[in-house]
Design a protein around this motif. Structure first.
Motif, short mmCIF file in Angstrom:
data_model
loop_
_atom_site.label_atom_id
_atom_site.label_comp_id
_atom_site.label_asym_id
_atom_site.label_seq_id
_atom_site.Cartn_x
_atom_site.Cartn_y
_atom_site.Cartn_z
N PHE A 1 -81.42 31.83 -33.65
CA PHE A 1 -82.28 32.99 -33.88
C PHE A 1 -83.66 32.65 -34.43
N GLY A 2 -83.92 31.36 -34.68
CA GLY A 2 -85.24 30.97 -35.14
C GLY A 2 -85.54 31.34 -36.58
N TYR A 3 -84.53 31.41 -37.43
CA TYR A 3 -84.77 31.77 -38.82
C TYR A 3 -85.52 30.65 -39.54
N ASP A 4 -86.32 31.04 -40.53
CA ASP A 4 -87.08 30.07 -41.32
C ASP A 4 -86.72 30.21 -42.79
N LEU A 5 -87.48 29.54 -43.66
CA LEU A 5 -87.18 29.56 -45.09
C LEU A 5 -87.23 30.97 -45.67
N PRO B 1 -81.47 26.52 -52.32
CA PRO B 1 -80.40 27.16 -53.09
C PRO B 1 -79.72 28.24 -52.26
N LYS B 2 -78.41 28.23 -52.26
CA LYS B 2 -77.65 29.16 -51.43
C LYS B 2 -76.56 29.86 -52.25
N VAL B 3 -76.13 31.00 -51.76
CA VAL B 3 -75.10 31.80 -52.43
C VAL B 3 -74.00 32.10 -51.42
N LEU B 4 -72.77 31.91 -51.82
CA LEU B 4 -71.61 32.06 -50.94
C LEU B 4 -70.66 33.10 -51.51
N ILE C 1 -83.24 30.69 -57.45
CA ILE C 1 -83.38 30.92 -56.01
C ILE C 1 -84.84 31.01 -55.58
N LYS C 2 -85.60 31.92 -56.16
CA LYS C 2 -86.99 32.06 -55.74
C LYS C 2 -87.82 30.80 -56.00
N PRO C 3 -87.69 30.16 -57.18
CA PRO C 3 -88.44 28.91 -57.38
C PRO C 3 -88.01 27.82 -56.40
N GLY C 4 -86.72 27.77 -56.07
CA GLY C 4 -86.25 26.76 -55.13
C GLY C 4 -86.86 26.91 -53.76
N TYR C 5 -86.93 28.13 -53.28
CA TYR C 5 -87.54 28.36 -51.97
C TYR C 5 -89.06 28.18 -52.01
N ALA C 6 -89.66 28.57 -53.12
CA ALA C 6 -91.11 28.39 -53.26
C ALA C 6 -91.47 26.91 -53.21
N LYS C 7 -90.65 26.07 -53.84
CA LYS C 7 -90.90 24.63 -53.82
C LYS C 7 -90.78 24.06 -52.42
N LEU C 8 -89.75 24.47 -51.69
CA LEU C 8 -89.56 23.99 -50.33
C LEU C 8 -90.67 24.47 -49.42
N ALA C 9 -91.11 25.72 -49.60
CA ALA C 9 -92.21 26.24 -48.79
C ALA C 9 -93.50 25.48 -49.06
N SER C 10 -93.73 25.15 -50.34
CA SER C 10 -94.93 24.38 -50.70
C SER C 10 -94.90 23.00 -50.09
N GLU C 11 -93.74 22.37 -50.13
CA GLU C 11 -93.61 21.03 -49.53
C GLU C 11 -93.86 21.08 -48.03
N ALA C 12 -93.35 22.14 -47.40
CA ALA C 12 -93.52 22.27 -45.94
C ALA C 12 -94.98 22.48 -45.56
N SER C 13 -95.69 23.24 -46.40
CA SER C 13 -97.09 23.54 -46.08
C SER C 13 -98.00 22.36 -46.32
N GLN D 1 -84.15 32.76 -47.57
CA GLN D 1 -84.27 33.35 -48.91
C GLN D 1 -83.79 34.79 -48.89
N TRP D 2 -84.10 35.52 -47.82
CA TRP D 2 -83.67 36.92 -47.71
C TRP D 2 -82.14 37.00 -47.69
N PHE D 3 -81.50 36.17 -46.87
CA PHE D 3 -80.04 36.15 -46.82
C PHE D 3 -79.46 35.80 -48.20
#
Length: 371
Positions: free
Chosen positions: A324-328, A18-21, A357-369, A332-334
């Motif tokens: 810059f090597g940014y990760d999930l 999830p992103k914000v513009l 936003i937070k649940p979306g990133y949490a789901k992606l992080a869980s999938e990655a792990s 999320q911070w941006f």
């Protein structure tokens, strides 16, 4: 912030996040095919080519000039085909669809109503057509399973003398989807203080506004935008880097203005690819966003003009990840930075952060792990 690339943060993962513009121009994001079809429908005959693929390349190459003034000349064609209500509805609806398909859950899209009145439309009809288009685009996106909320920012062109008029329209339509106000156009020779009456009117009416500053012009435009005009956010603001000195030991020393911007958490609407095109940054890898992020300025990542830069929010994040090597966690911070900085009421900002936003990133992080 991460210091090495995360192999799980590929383009598809970025798209799903999830992103914000906050900084995207309506007339800078048309689909090339739409430009061609609208030109035919409206009788606009000045396009450099009517081949869809060639036209897309032309816009990117023409904008890749290293000059903000030359970059802005490309808008003659997009504005040229957006002079009818039907065209405005179509462009706005497609904008919402395209952003939603890219994973954007909240967007603020800006445009200057005065640029679409050459065909006889009143400014009110322009605004109402754009709002109708975004409402239609939101409906289509929701039906496609990619819901998005879009607010609009009304721009006044700084080289003209209609800022007060546009500011009054922003206040009049703020309960109809208009989130705030902006001034745009060439910075050099047109300081934001030329529009002090408009900014005073907005402040008096408790209205939100951002100001294009610190893109083609330096620290003076940033200082005026903040201290004289009261800008809540800085459109671009990339030249704040000129008030930061990095010593031989790598330690950064902030000048008074840079320190003020950081301390006050004034959001920077950074647009990496666009900044490279207009000469505000030499390359993505050398873009000040790296240092500004490390120093914890209120950095947000934006597209500016998706057609001219050939970019999406996801492709901007992909380029930054490579550089810059940014990760999930960084993404999320941006994203939360942007959501906190949106011209949306507090309850709705908090709701999007906590339920989308937070649940979306949490789901992606869980999938990655677990993947």
């Amino acid at each position: 912030m991460s210091t090495s690339p995360n192999p799980t943060l590929d383009l598809e993962t970025i798209r799903r996040a999830p992103k914000v513009l906050l900084h995207d121009h309506l007339d800078g994001g048309l689909r090339p095919r739409t430009v061609v079809e609208l030109a035919e429908a409206t009788g606009y005959s000045a396009l450099p080519t009517t081949d869809v693929d060639d036209l897309g390349r032309w816009f990117r190459q023409a904008a890749d000039s290293g000059s903000l003034e030359s970059y802005l000349e490309t808008f003659a064609h997009t504005c040229g085909v957006m002079q009818t209500e039907d065209a405005l509805v179509r462009v706005a609806a497609e904008c919402a669809e395209d952003l939603a398909a890219d994973g954007v859950v909240y967007a603020e899209v800006r445009y200057a109503p005065e640029l679409f009145a050459d065909g006889g439309l009143s400014l009110e009809r322009v605004i109402e057509a754009v709002q109708a288009g975004f409402a239609e685009g939101e409906r289509r996106a929701a039906a496609a399973g990619t819901p998005i909320r879009v607010g609009t920012l009304l721009c006044a062109m700084r080289q003209h003398a209609r800022a007060q008029e546009i500011a009054e329209l922003a206040v009049r339509y703020r309960d109809g989807g208009v989130a705030g106000f902006d001034i745009a156009g060439p910075e050099a020779g047109y300081p934001p203080t030329r529009n002090l009456d408009a900014f005073e009117y907005l402040r008096t009416n408790n209205a939100h506004f951002t100001i294009h500053a610190g893109e083609a012009f330096g620290l003076a435009s940033i200082w005026e935008a903040i201290q004289h005009c009261g800008a809540e956010r800085l459109g671009h603001g990339v030249r704040i880097i000129d008030d930061i000195k990095v010593g031989a030991d790598g330690e950064a020393q902030l000048g008074r203005l840079a320190g003020y911007v950081r301390d006050r958490r004034i959001p920077l609407e950074l647009c990496p690819s666009s900044n490279v095109q207009t000469g505000a940054a030499p390359s993505i890898a050398e873009h000040p966003i790296g240092l500004l992020t490390k120093l914890r300025f209120r950095v947000t990542v934006n597209t500016d003009n998706r057609l001219m830069s050939g970019c999406t929010v996801s492709s901007e994040f992909a380029a930054l990840t490579e550089a810059f090597g940014y990760d999930l966690a960084d993404m999320q911070w941006f994203t939360i930075n942007a959501m906190k900085s949106a011209f949306l009421d507090f309850d709705r900002r908090l709701d999007l952060i906590n339920t989308v936003i937070k649940p979306g990133y949490a789901k992606l992080a869980s999938e990655a792990s677990t993947g």
